[in-house]
Write an enzyme that holds these catalytic residues in place. Structure first.
Site, PDB file in Angstrom:
ATOM      1  N   HIS A 186     -70.527  36.073 -27.613  1.00 55.12           N
ATOM      2  CA  HIS A 186     -71.697  35.536 -27.190  1.00 55.12           C
ATOM      3  C   HIS A 186     -73.013  36.488 -27.133  1.00 55.12           C
ATOM      4  CE1 HIS A 186     -70.658  31.342 -27.823  1.00 55.12           C
ATOM      5  NE2 HIS A 186     -72.268  31.016 -27.496  1.00 55.12           N
ATOM      6  N   GLY A 191     -76.603  31.235 -33.012  1.00 58.71           N
ATOM      7  CA  GLY A 191     -76.275  31.435 -34.313  1.00 58.71           C
ATOM      8  C   GLY A 191     -74.408  32.118 -33.965  1.00 58.71           C
ATOM      9  N   ASN A 192     -74.256  31.845 -32.942  1.00 59.37           N
ATOM     10  CA  ASN A 192     -72.327  32.867 -32.784  1.00 59.37           C
ATOM     11  C   ASN A 192     -71.682  32.179 -33.488  1.00 59.37           C
ATOM     12  OD1 ASN A 192     -73.428  34.773 -30.218  1.00 59.37           O
ATOM     13  ND2 ASN A 192     -74.686  33.197 -29.401  1.00 59.37           N
ATOM     14  N   GLY A 193     -71.365  30.822 -33.608  1.00 60.47           N
ATOM     15  CA  GLY A 193     -70.549  30.367 -33.543  1.00 60.47           C
ATOM     16  C   GLY A 193     -70.250  30.078 -35.227  1.00 60.47           C
ATOM     17  N   ARG A 194     -71.800  30.162 -36.171  1.00 62.89           N
ATOM     18  CA  ARG A 194     -71.485  30.605 -37.112  1.00 62.89           C
ATOM     19  C   ARG A 194     -70.826  32.283 -37.705  1.00 62.89           C
ATOM     20  NH1 ARG A 194     -75.793  27.796 -35.544  1.00 62.89           N
ATOM     21  NH2 ARG A 194     -76.425  25.295 -36.857  1.00 62.89           N
ATOM     22  N   ALA A 196     -69.542  34.200 -35.690  1.00 64.23           N
ATOM     23  CA  ALA A 196     -68.126  34.068 -35.517  1.00 64.23           C
ATOM     24  C   ALA A 196     -67.378  33.902 -36.770  1.00 64.23           C
ATOM     25  CB  ALA A 196     -67.230  33.960 -34.156  1.00 64.23           C
ATOM     26  N   ARG A 197     -67.409  32.946 -37.121  1.00 66.26           N
ATOM     27  CA  ARG A 197     -66.652  32.169 -37.795  1.00 66.26           C
ATOM     28  C   ARG A 197     -66.473  32.492 -40.105  1.00 66.26           C
ATOM     29  NH1 ARG A 197     -67.477  26.870 -34.842  1.00 66.26           N
ATOM     30  NH2 ARG A 197     -70.289  27.461 -36.490  1.00 66.26           N
TER      31      ARG A 197
END
Length: 259
Positions: A186, A191-194, A196-197
């Site tokens: 993280h 904007g970490n999930g965005r 990572a994907r």
């Protein structure tokens, strides 16, 4: 040698290869662009941007975004601009190599209307936790003092993987593991999930070519978002206690996108 990986785990690769569905290569080869795409509009980039944003709680529909992006139909700017930013980040990734500098550049684009300018593309300096809607802490990320060191390990491992020949099955394994390790560190304020994907798909494209951008992985994760988050949570509550031996259910989600 991939035995030298430090933070991107390969301990589960053997078990993963025993459980991954057959026919992955043929299913990947069968991917193709949509008829709605034009020289200036990508349907599958829209799918990626919309559904990755919806995972984060954005209230937007794919049909509306396509009308906005492809046909120029006006909508309220607050309805579309974060998804426009993520779309720009995907286009940037499609045109640039996967590396530390470009990942920061992609984050600058996707966080344009999420974070202040100083935080865009730069590591966080504050504690970070993920909470549930009812106020419970469900995950405590790497401490601010750990982020730079952990991301140095991440980028070193990523460079090694980018430059090592891999089978398609191994590509999917490491893509999902990259996704998981990144989101567990993280590193950004948001904007970490965005990110990572995007990085997951970017890695597949780097290894297997442009058809990777037609994978509807973000849509699959959104449609399975309860399972997606359950599988991410399996590893533990705090960064220092993460158990990557529990990662297999998450890793096996990605090939199911091609079912």
């Amino acid at each position: 040698m991939l035995e030298d990986l430090v933070i991107i785990q390969n301990d589960l690769l053997k078990s993963y290869l025993e459980q991954i569905p057959s026919g992955l290569q043929q299913a990947f080869d069968d991917l193709h662009d949509a008829e709605l795409s034009t020289s200036s509009f990508s349907f599958y980039t829209s799918v990626s941007s919309v559904f990755s944003s919806k995972i984060e709680g954005e209230m937007i529909e794919l049909d509306s975004f396509i009308k906005h992006k492809r046909d120029g139909i006006p909508f309220q700017i607050d309805y579309t601009r974060k998804i426009d930013d993520l779309y720009d980040a995907y286009i940037f990734a499609q045109e640039n190599s996967l590396n530390e500098s470009n990942i920061a550049g992609a984050h600058m684009l996707l966080s344009k209307h999420i974070l202040d300018k100083q935080s865009q593309g730069n590591f966080r300096k504050h504690n970070m936790y993920v909470s549930t809607p009812d106020g419970r802490i469900e995950y405590v990320a790497a401490l601010p003092g750990q982020v730079k060191e952990e991301m140095t390990k991440f980028y070193n491992d990523l460079d090694q993987l980018v430059n090592t020949p891999l089978s398609i099955e191994e590509v999917f394994y490491y893509a999902a593991m990259i996704h998981l390790v990144f989101v567990k560190i993280h590193p950004w304020n948001d904007g970490n999930g965005r990110s990572a994907r995007l990085i997951e798909k970017w890695f597949i494209a780097e290894k297997l070519g442009e058809k990777a951008w037609y994978l509807p992985s973000e849509k699959y994760y959104y449609n399975q978002h309860n399972l997606y988050y359950t599988n991410i949570r399996r590893l533990g509550l705090e960064y220092i206690e993460l158990d990557y031996n529990q990662a297999l259910p998450f890793l096996l989600m990605l090939p199911k996108v091609l079912d």
